[in-house]
Enzyme design. Structure first.
Site, short mmCIF file in Angstrom:
data_model
loop_
_atom_site.label_atom_id
_atom_site.label_comp_id
_atom_site.label_asym_id
_atom_site.label_seq_id
_atom_site.Cartn_x
_atom_site.Cartn_y
_atom_site.Cartn_z
N LYS A 1 45.22 -35.29 -20.21
CA LYS A 1 45.39 -34.26 -21.40
C LYS A 1 45.21 -32.60 -20.76
O LYS A 1 44.49 -31.89 -20.72
CB LYS A 1 43.97 -33.93 -22.72
CG LYS A 1 44.62 -32.93 -23.68
CD LYS A 1 45.06 -31.93 -24.18
CE LYS A 1 45.58 -31.39 -24.30
NZ LYS A 1 45.46 -29.19 -23.84
N GLU B 1 34.19 -29.02 -14.06
CA GLU B 1 34.66 -27.78 -13.31
C GLU B 1 34.74 -26.61 -14.03
O GLU B 1 36.10 -26.86 -14.08
CB GLU B 1 35.37 -28.37 -11.91
CG GLU B 1 35.24 -27.52 -11.26
CD GLU B 1 36.32 -26.64 -10.58
OE1 GLU B 1 35.45 -25.41 -11.29
OE2 GLU B 1 37.25 -26.98 -9.89
N CYS C 1 40.17 -20.74 -10.38
CA CYS C 1 38.09 -20.19 -10.17
C CYS C 1 37.04 -20.31 -9.32
O CYS C 1 35.99 -19.34 -10.24
CB CYS C 1 38.07 -22.31 -10.98
SG CYS C 1 38.18 -23.38 -10.17
N GLU D 1 35.30 -13.35 -14.98
CA GLU D 1 35.60 -13.64 -14.52
C GLU D 1 37.02 -13.42 -14.89
O GLU D 1 38.09 -13.11 -16.08
CB GLU D 1 35.48 -15.59 -14.44
CG GLU D 1 37.29 -16.53 -13.84
CD GLU D 1 37.25 -17.99 -13.98
OE1 GLU D 1 37.17 -18.48 -12.82
OE2 GLU D 1 36.49 -18.00 -15.34
#
Length: 503
Positions: free
Chosen positions: A185, A260, A294, A393
């Site tokens: 997905k 992750e 990331c 972030e």
């Protein structure tokens, strides 16, 4: 340059299937803000069909077609997929660039890595056969024991939009090498190349149901996949907030997950460096992939004695970056993926300024680009550790900066985060680099570089950056379960209980 957008459906059981509810999602080119196509939007009903196809693929011919086939059989399919990716590299790279906004040169590099990843796990699939029945040393000579490694089963793979095909491959390749059947997905913000992976699987004759590809929204497709009772494991790359939701859903069924997640990675630059070399690495670490990584080194921690000169050098390097449509030759920074991300990034910059930080360079749309979700490479100084820009972030081309005077202070600043994905140190003193490496609270450390990633080496974080490791042999282990087999080999009775009287 007009790039034809293939019109695809969902890839289920080896063929293209229309979504049961016939929903579709527009594809927006982030460079032009124009709709260039659409993708199918899966819902729970399509998830059910894909999971059923995956289950059937594992049990077909009593597993001999895939799950219990030799690793060499599975390796042939993985190598065939790698060859097709290489053959279609130019087409796939262009699709990736107009779908996600990443520069064409980066997208082409990604396709090389995709092919290399499938090749790597083809090799590991072959080696897996030789590792079966690995003996276990026991303290009693009346027993013999060995270990079997078996596919974990049906796996759900939920992947992000910053490296659409590559991040999918990091999961698909080891899952298939292990003998699992998978439902992929991808993110609805960039799914075109993942759908083309389905076409490649058709072309190489991958057994039906081994890989199913469902595009769609998270709540409508990702959530029912994560909570499906017949999915044996979920592997997810994305935000920490979504990762927490996936853990909650999986916990109800005691289902394993590997995650992750986000990051706020530090880069420490000591005073003994070559300023230009360090400046380029610092820029690469934060602005590669349009800053949407990331592991981006979005927190620069630089020694106070070189800070002014170092930042001046960085600004000069940044002014030399070509910001343009990703398909233009020499592009090194394209648009961020969507309007939502664009607005979120600019809000971060605005908040930093209102909290008292200084925008040293960037912070807005490039003047020469009137359309598209473009954000200038941005450096923010006069940052405190209580500011949002230091703690959260951004996932865009935004770098915040603090200075330090001692090694201990630099390490404290580096570890001042809820995340723990990556960290980097640049210094000519390798003993110092080793000390700092050990002190970092992170799953990945770079020394005198930042962002290089190799299929052979493990990738993953600690703290709120997730758990589990992808890539290397560790990536394959994600999709294998370990079965202990112990045999009693003595002719003597066990002798624990008093035997009944003989008749």
């Amino acid at each position: 340059m007009d790039i034809p957008i293939p019109s695809r459906q969902l890839f289920i059981n080896g063929d293209w299937k229309s979504p049961i509810l016939n929903k579709r999602i527009p594809v927006i080119n982030p460079s032009t803000q124009q709709t260039i196509g659409d993708i199918p939007a899966a819902t729970k009903e399509d998830v059910d069909a894909a999971v059923a196809a995956a289950k059937t693929a594992l049990s077909r011919n009593k597993g001999a077609d895939w799950a219990s086939a030799s690793g060499a059989v599975r390796a042939r399919y993985l190598r065939a997929i790698a060859a097709k990716v290489t053959e279609k590299k130019s087409e796939l790279a262009k699709l990736e660039a107009i779908d996600s906004g990443k520069p064409l040169d980066e997208a082409a590099w990604d396709m090389d890595d995709v092919a290399g990843c499938f090749e790597f796990y083809a090799d590991l699939a072959e080696k897996l056969d030789a590792k079966q029945k690995a003996p276990v040393s026991l303290p009693m000579d009346t027993f013999r024991s060995h270990v079997l490694k078996e596919p974990i089963g049906v796996v759900g793979l939920i992947t992000p939009w910053n490296y659409p095909m590559l991040m999918a491959t990091w999961k698909v390749a080891p899952a298939l090498a292990a003998g699992c059947a998978a439902i992929l997905k991808p993110s609805e913000l960039a799914s075109l190349t993942c759908l083309e992976l389905g076409e490649i699987c058709k072309e190489v004759g991958l057994p039906p149901g081994v890989l199913n590809i469902l595009t769609g929204l998270g709540p409508e497709a990702g959530a029912p996949l994560a909570s499906h009772p017949d999915v044996d494991k979920i592997a997810f790359t994305g935000s920490s907030a979504t990762g927490s939701k996936i853990m909650t859903a999986a916990a109800q069924l005691v289902k394993p997950v590997s995650l992750e997640l986000g990051g706020k990675s530090p880069l420490i630059v000591f005073e003994d460096v070559d300023l230009d070399k360090a400046a380029e690495w610092a820029i690469f670490g934060c602005f590669w992939t349009n800053g949407q990584i990331c592991s981006a080194t979005s927190r620069l921690i630089v020694h106070e004695s070189i800070a002014t000169e170092f930042l001046n050098r960085m600004v000069k390097w940044i002014k030399n970056i070509k910001i343009s449509d990703p398909l233009e030759e020499g592009c090194r920074l394209g648009p961020v993926v969507s309007e939502g991300q664009y607005e979120k990034i600019l809000k971060f910059v605005s908040n930093a300024k209102s909290e008292g930080a200084t925008i040293l360079t960037g912070g807005s749309r490039p003047e020469h680009l009137k359309k598209g979700f473009f954000v200038e490479p941005t450096i923010i100084t006069d940052v405190t550790t209580s500011m949002q820009i230091w703690k959260e972030e951004v996932f865009g081309p935004v770098l915040c900066v603090k200075t330090f005077s001692t090694e201990e202070e630099a390490i404290d600043l580096a570890n001042d985060t809820i995340y723990g994905l990556g960290a980097a140190v640049i210094s000519n003193d390798l003993e110092r680099c080793e000390r700092v490496t050990k002190a970092f609270k992170a799953g990945i450390v770079w020394v005198n570089c930042f962002q290089p990633c190799f299929t052979q080496a493990p990738w993953g974080g600690i703290k709120r950056s997730g758990f589990g490791r992808e890539l290397g042999e560790w990536g394959l282990d994600n999709y294998l379960s370990v079965k202990q087999v112990t045999q009693y080999i003595s002719d003597e009775p066990w002798g624990w209980y008093q035997p009944p009287a003989k008749l």
